[in-house]
Design an enzyme around this catalytic site. Structure first.
Site, PDB file in Angstrom:
ATOM      1  N   THR A  49      33.165  16.820 -18.903  1.00  0.00           N
ATOM      2  CA  THR A  49      32.079  17.404 -19.698  1.00  0.00           C
ATOM      3  C   THR A  49      32.504  17.563 -21.165  1.00  0.00           C
ATOM      4  OG1 THR A  49      31.385  18.639 -17.752  1.00  0.00           O
ATOM      5  CG2 THR A  49      30.552  19.415 -19.866  1.00  0.00           C
TER       6      THR A  49
ATOM      7  N   ARG B 287      41.584  10.990 -14.597  1.00  0.00           N
ATOM      8  CA  ARG B 287      42.221  10.960 -13.283  1.00  0.00           C
ATOM      9  C   ARG B 287      41.814   9.690 -12.542  1.00  0.00           C
ATOM     10  NH1 ARG B 287      41.159  16.433 -10.654  1.00  0.00           N
ATOM     11  NH2 ARG B 287      39.120  15.781 -11.399  1.00  0.00           N
TER      12      ARG B 287
ATOM     13  N   GLY C  46      33.108  29.315 -25.913  1.00  0.00           N
ATOM     14  CA  GLY C  46      32.587  27.975 -26.219  1.00  0.00           C
ATOM     15  C   GLY C  46      32.319  27.760 -27.696  1.00  0.00           C
TER      16      GLY C  46
ATOM     17  N   GLY D 137      26.957  21.520 -16.379  1.00  0.00           N
ATOM     18  CA  GLY D 137      28.309  21.411 -16.944  1.00  0.00           C
ATOM     19  C   GLY D 137      28.857  22.721 -17.485  1.00  0.00           C
TER      20      GLY D 137
ATOM     21  N   ASP E  84      37.393  34.174 -15.004  1.00  0.00           N
ATOM     22  CA  ASP E  84      37.281  33.435 -16.266  1.00  0.00           C
ATOM     23  C   ASP E  84      37.033  34.397 -17.445  1.00  0.00           C
ATOM     24  OD1 ASP E  84      36.624  30.650 -17.650  1.00  0.00           O
ATOM     25  OD2 ASP E  84      34.986  31.999 -18.186  1.00  0.00           O
TER      26      ASP E  84
ATOM     27  N   LYS F  98      39.596  35.332 -20.641  1.00  0.00           N
ATOM     28  CA  LYS F  98      39.168  35.258 -22.052  1.00  0.00           C
ATOM     29  C   LYS F  98      39.350  36.620 -22.739  1.00  0.00           C
ATOM     30  CE  LYS F  98      35.811  31.606 -21.094  1.00  0.00           C
ATOM     31  NZ  LYS F  98      34.433  31.365 -20.629  1.00  0.00           N
TER      32      LYS F  98
END
Ligand code: NAP
Ligand code: HSE
Length: 437
Positions: free
Chosen positions: A13, A45, A134, A187, A201, A205
């Protein structure tokens, strides 16, 4: 024109978004930096997977270490996520003399203390604007614009996926599982979306922001981290009835010289700016002793917003700005004076919801437990249950009961919750969320 040569590890993404921006804005970026930013090598990958961007044959490899250490690469962009093999790749890149850009908060949270000194000793930088919030440039804000302040509080929505899920559930009546799938399709979600919805997550952060703001390093295993798993649509509806939205809030606050830290679904009054942040957007409310209250908001997840932050870091490296700011100001020192406030002592108001038997003495039993724990009730919602009829199950009807408390401590509310759970009249689900005042 002098070229800055880039190796990208990961073309999912975010990686695809970075390639798109570097291709579409090649001229603009050259005018802004006085250099060209050229992609030299890219690692994935699976070489056979269809890609959203096309790259010249021979540029793409499935050997990420060859990109990390490639002699023609000046900057390595790590966009694979996770700890392994990201840590080894970053270490190898730094040891090979390359600047690094990463969006990997899990890696920085776990291995930042080893990787940052490694880079600093070589006068290299690890730039990570994309790792938190982001496209909202909070790393630049904290490490550059706010450095004249003692930050006193951070209150933030830091996970786009969970904010998107809460918004879809409440405003679009979408079931939880469908909202998670939609976040993956868009995404926004991590490769393992459990990290988004269990609070990890956002907590990682918060750990990064706290290190920048307070010079203190705390990891998610040291503070309260809760996710969306106990929350149901009914809680969002009751919260609304009481005048609140539910947000997965990451908070760090200096109280009497100690840091209160928690990442939890929290009731926030509708009129507060952070309650109005919907979808995959993030918001960070900062309080500084000089600047006062400030709010920063932007897309917290998603391809192009995150890629925008990665490219901004590349531009900063191309013009030499990152080398001046990142290595010297960020994540380098720990302030031993700042201790973590014990979780049990954190004082807030709380929202409690449980199912109860609808019969005499139930309210008395519950208020007795709360009274024993010195918890004072601020308001109660119990809607009428339908009258039993001949098809009803035997026994008393079960009704939801919602209690808002006055200020109490996390320790008292935990003890009270355990005692309430032991009452015969109290049934699952049992939900407990703090209220942000
Ligand atoms: P993604 O879509 O899953 O892409 C990961 C990419 O890494 C894929 O191209 C994958 O290759 C490649 N990869 C994985 N393991 C590899 C290995 N061992 N060797 C070579 N390539 C490997 O992930 P993403 O959403 O772009 O996220 C990347 C990073 O950005 C993560 O750290 C994430 O936390 C962070 N981030 C993401 C967002 C977001 O909105 N998505 C926002 C902020 C930060 P294949 O394609 O061949 O499988
Ligand atoms: N999965 C993360 C989120 C991506 O939803 O916020 C941005 O770090």
């Amino acid at each position: 024109m002098d070229a800055m040569r880039v190796g990208i590890i990961g073309l999912g993404t975010v990686g695809s978004g970075v390639v798109k921006i570097l291709e579409e804005h090649a001229d603009l970026l050259a005018r802004r930096t006085g250099r060209t930013i050229e992609i030299v090598k890219v690692a994935v990958r699976d070489l056979n997977k269809p890609r959203a961007v096309s790259l010249p044959s021979g540029m793409v490899t499935d050997d990420p270490m060859s990109v990390a250490t490639h002699p023609e690469v000046d900057v390595v962009v790590e966009l694979i996520g996770g700890l392994k093999p990201a840590r080894e790749l970053l270490q190898a890149a730094i040891e090979a003399g390359k600047h690094v850009v990463t969006a990997n908060k899990a890696l920085l949270c776990e291995h930042g203390p080893d990787l940052f000194p490694l880079a600093r000793d070589r006068n290299l930088c690890i730039a990570f604007e994309a790792a938190v919030a982001g496209g909202c440039p909070i790393i630049h804000v904290l490490s550059q614009a706010m450095t004249g302040n003692q930050i006193t509080a951070i209150q933030a929505i830091l996970n786009g996926t969970s904010n998107f899920i809460l918004t879809e559930m409440y405003h679009r009546d979408q079931p939880y599982a469908d909202a998670v799938k939609e976040a993956q399709r868009m995404g926004y979600a991590e490769a393992d979306p459990a990290l988004d919805v269990d609070g990890t997550d956002a907590a990682q952060k918060l750990g990064i922001l706290v290190q920048l703001a307070f010079g203190a390093r705390f990891t998610p295993d040291q503070f309260i981290v809760e996710g969306l798993d106990t929350i149901e649509l009914a809680d969002l509806q009751y919260a609304d009835e009481l005048g609140y939205a539910v947000k997965l809030l990451a908070t760090a606050r200096l109280v009497d010289g100690a840091l209160e830290m928690h990442t939890q679904p929290t009731l926030v009054r509708h009129e507060k700016p952070i309650a109005q942040v919907d979808g995959p957007y993030n918001m960070i409310a900062l309080e500084g002793d000089a600047v006062g209250r400030t709010w920063f908001s932007g897309m917290g997840a998603g391809q192009m917003a995150t890629a925008s932050a990665v490219v901004a870091d590349l531009v900063d490296i191309a013009v030499g700005r990152a080398q001046l700011t990142y290595p010297h100001l960020t994540l380098q020192s720990s302030d031993p004076a700042i201790k973590l406030h014990p979780a049990e002592g954190i004082e807030r108001r709380y929202y409690l919801r449980f199912n109860v038997e609808d019969r005499p003495h139930v309210m008395a039993d519950i208020t007795h437990v709360l009274g024993e724990m010195e918890i004072s009730i601020a308001s109660v919602i119990q809607h009428e249950a339908p009258e039993p009829d001949e098809v009803s199950l035997p026994g008393p009807p079960i009704v939801p009961l919602v209690i808002m408390t006055h200020r109490t401590t996390e320790g008292q509310v935990r003890q009270a919750s355990a005692k309430l759970a032991a009452l015969k009249c109290v049934r699952e689900p049992r939900v407990c969320m703090p209220v942000s005042d």
